[in-house]
Design a protein around this motif. Sequence first.
Motif, mmCIF file in Angstrom:
data_model
loop_
_atom_site.group_PDB
_atom_site.id
_atom_site.type_symbol
_atom_site.label_atom_id
_atom_site.label_comp_id
_atom_site.label_asym_id
_atom_site.label_seq_id
_atom_site.Cartn_x
_atom_site.Cartn_y
_atom_site.Cartn_z
ATOM 1 N N UNK A 196 0.830 -1.210 0.000
ATOM 2 C CA UNK A 196 0.000 0.000 0.000
ATOM 3 C C UNK A 196 0.861 1.257 0.000
ATOM 4 N N UNK A 197 1.911 1.270 0.791
ATOM 5 C CA UNK A 197 2.794 2.444 0.856
ATOM 6 C C UNK A 197 3.539 2.682 -0.453
ATOM 7 N N UNK A 198 3.719 1.620 -1.252
ATOM 8 C CA UNK A 198 4.465 1.760 -2.507
ATOM 9 C C UNK A 198 3.676 2.498 -3.576
ATOM 10 N N UNK A 199 2.349 2.653 -3.358
ATOM 11 C CA UNK A 199 1.526 3.335 -4.359
ATOM 12 C C UNK A 199 1.579 4.853 -4.125
ATOM 13 N N UNK A 200 1.939 5.648 -5.146
ATOM 14 C CA UNK A 200 2.088 7.105 -4.950
ATOM 15 C C UNK A 200 0.774 7.808 -4.593
ATOM 16 N N UNK A 201 -0.354 7.238 -4.939
ATOM 17 C CA UNK A 201 -1.630 7.896 -4.646
ATOM 18 C C UNK A 201 -2.130 7.603 -3.237
ATOM 19 N N UNK A 202 -1.519 6.641 -2.551
ATOM 20 C CA UNK A 202 -1.934 6.304 -1.189
ATOM 21 C C UNK A 202 -1.331 7.327 -0.222
ATOM 22 N N UNK A 203 -2.162 7.922 0.611
ATOM 23 C CA UNK A 203 -1.710 8.940 1.558
ATOM 24 C C UNK A 203 -0.938 8.309 2.715
ATOM 25 N N UNK A 204 0.041 9.049 3.204
ATOM 26 C CA UNK A 204 0.790 8.622 4.388
ATOM 27 C C UNK A 204 0.187 9.179 5.671
ATOM 28 N N UNK A 205 -0.734 10.111 5.539
ATOM 29 C CA UNK A 205 -1.433 10.665 6.700
ATOM 30 C C UNK A 205 -2.894 10.899 6.317
ATOM 31 N N UNK A 206 -3.811 10.076 6.805
ATOM 32 C CA UNK A 206 -3.602 8.953 7.709
ATOM 33 C C UNK A 206 -2.864 7.800 7.026
ATOM 34 N N UNK A 207 -2.057 7.085 7.800
ATOM 35 C CA UNK A 207 -1.239 6.005 7.253
ATOM 36 C C UNK A 207 -2.089 4.758 7.022
ATOM 37 N N UNK A 208 -1.674 3.923 6.056
ATOM 38 C CA UNK A 208 -2.380 2.651 5.821
ATOM 39 C C UNK A 208 -2.302 1.739 7.050
ATOM 40 N N UNK A 209 -3.358 0.963 7.249
ATOM 41 C CA UNK A 209 -3.402 0.028 8.385
ATOM 42 C C UNK A 209 -3.938 -1.311 7.910
ATOM 43 N N UNK A 210 -3.522 -2.369 8.650
ATOM 44 C CA UNK A 210 -4.002 -3.718 8.390
ATOM 45 C C UNK A 210 -4.837 -4.186 9.564
ATOM 46 N N UNK A 211 -5.927 -4.908 9.262
ATOM 47 C CA UNK A 211 -6.803 -5.431 10.309
ATOM 48 C C UNK A 211 -7.183 -6.872 9.981
ATOM 49 N N UNK A 212 -7.298 -7.666 11.024
ATOM 50 C CA UNK A 212 -7.875 -8.999 10.887
ATOM 51 C C UNK A 212 -9.374 -8.844 11.092
ATOM 52 N N UNK A 213 -10.123 -9.050 10.057
ATOM 53 C CA UNK A 213 -11.567 -8.792 10.114
ATOM 54 C C UNK A 213 -12.405 -10.059 10.130
ATOM 55 N N UNK A 214 -11.762 -11.208 10.091
ATOM 56 C CA UNK A 214 -12.544 -12.434 10.131
ATOM 57 C C UNK A 214 -11.683 -13.664 10.274
ATOM 58 N N UNK A 215 -12.168 -14.625 11.050
ATOM 59 C CA UNK A 215 -11.494 -15.919 11.220
ATOM 60 C C UNK A 215 -12.546 -17.009 11.098
ATOM 61 N N UNK A 216 -12.315 -17.986 10.229
ATOM 62 C CA UNK A 216 -13.234 -19.108 10.073
ATOM 63 C C UNK A 216 -12.459 -20.369 9.708
ATOM 64 N N UNK A 217 -13.180 -21.434 9.413
ATOM 65 C CA UNK A 217 -12.524 -22.700 9.124
ATOM 66 C C UNK A 217 -11.757 -22.694 7.819
ATOM 67 N N UNK A 218 -12.017 -21.699 6.968
ATOM 68 C CA UNK A 218 -11.308 -21.624 5.698
ATOM 69 C C UNK A 218 -9.983 -20.886 5.835
ATOM 70 N N UNK A 219 -9.933 -19.857 6.653
ATOM 71 C CA UNK A 219 -8.717 -19.085 6.793
ATOM 72 C C UNK A 219 -8.936 -17.821 7.579
#
Length: 417
Positions: free
Chosen positions: A353-376
């Motif tokens: 995400x940071x490597x893309x010039x159009x992605x803003x650094x403020x607010x900075x990109x974030x990663x979230x775990x949004x789901x856990x199930x038997x598949x992954x």
Amino acid sequence: MSATPKPTLAKDPELTEAVSDAIDVVSNPTELAINLLVLAAAIAVAVLITRKLKQWVGHQRPKRLVFVEYLATPVLTLAIIGGLSRFGGVLANPLVGLAGSLLGLFAVIRLLGALMEIAFRPTPLLKFMLRLVTVVIWLAAVFSLFEDRSKLIAKLYSAQFKVGGIALSSDGMLNGLISGVVVAIVALWADKSVGNLLRRSRNLQPNFVLALSRVMSVAIWIVATILIFTAADINLTALAAFGGALGIGLGLGLQKLAASYISGLIVLFEQSVRVGDNIVSNSVSGRVTRMTVRYTMIRTRDGVEAIVPNDLLTNNVIVNQSWSDRNLRLVCGVLVKGDADLTLARELFVEAMNAQPRVLQEPAPHMYITGVNDKGIQLDGHFWISDPENGQNNVASDIYDAVLGAFRKHGIALVAQ
């Protein structure tokens, strides 16, 4: 408004004598035929010379061309018959003198029309109407000279009739036609001038400029309409009753259109939606590219222009993604296997995400775990862009491409959906 009193022959002895002498010449068929032939020939020659002058002036000099189109023919005709009458003979008579005076009057009226066209620059239709009105004014002036000598002309001037309870007169209709064209030209010029003045203002928002220009335009044309009806001697009280009944009928048939116009003014003054905003209206999502009093144009992500009536913007929930600022949050997600190295996967995703010039650094990109199930395990990357009008799917595609390449390189497997 009372009609302006005309200068009748009885009140102008010199004019009475000139017309009487001219009528004496008319009683001689030979002299009348010769004078009419000479006058027709002079007009024909003047028209031919005018055509040559128009070609010589050309459209590169529009102001000079206007004077040529208005004045060349009457002035040249006047010069020709004036020159011929100096040789004496049958042409040196009161009829030619009266014709010269009338041509001089026509030239003066046309000069005023030319000055008005240059000053106010009317539309092609109003330009045609203005040139026609100069002829009508001249003919009315000529007929008024003979009103006392012709019962038919006097009857035409005094004719009155009613239409739907509104009293009209031929004299009032003539004044209304003349005043209507002049007032319409001035009103159109005032409408354009006010709009340009508002657009040049640096203190007004574009939405205010559009709304105020429309309100001022309606006010200008209402005043112009009242002036035209007043000049035509139309009773505004009777017209109000007729207009009220007509307004009720039109209101019932055009209530949706009226609602769109009123809603447009509300949206423009409130500035809840502005040109350049990214909004979601019902099933339409995209950037606002144009706003009018009746509708708002939205360019969707597919490049299609959607025209949304303004009443839908006031009667429905609108998601304005650009209300506080132009930043827009996007989400990209992947489903990885349960035994994957989540720390590494999240780092690689953030780097992509940071490597893309159009992605803003403020607010900075974030990663979230949004789901856990038997598949992954579902990983979602949240990032912000400030130029959604340049596309949203394209930047997401570039991030996915970079993430897939990094995951393959480090052995992080995805779960098949």
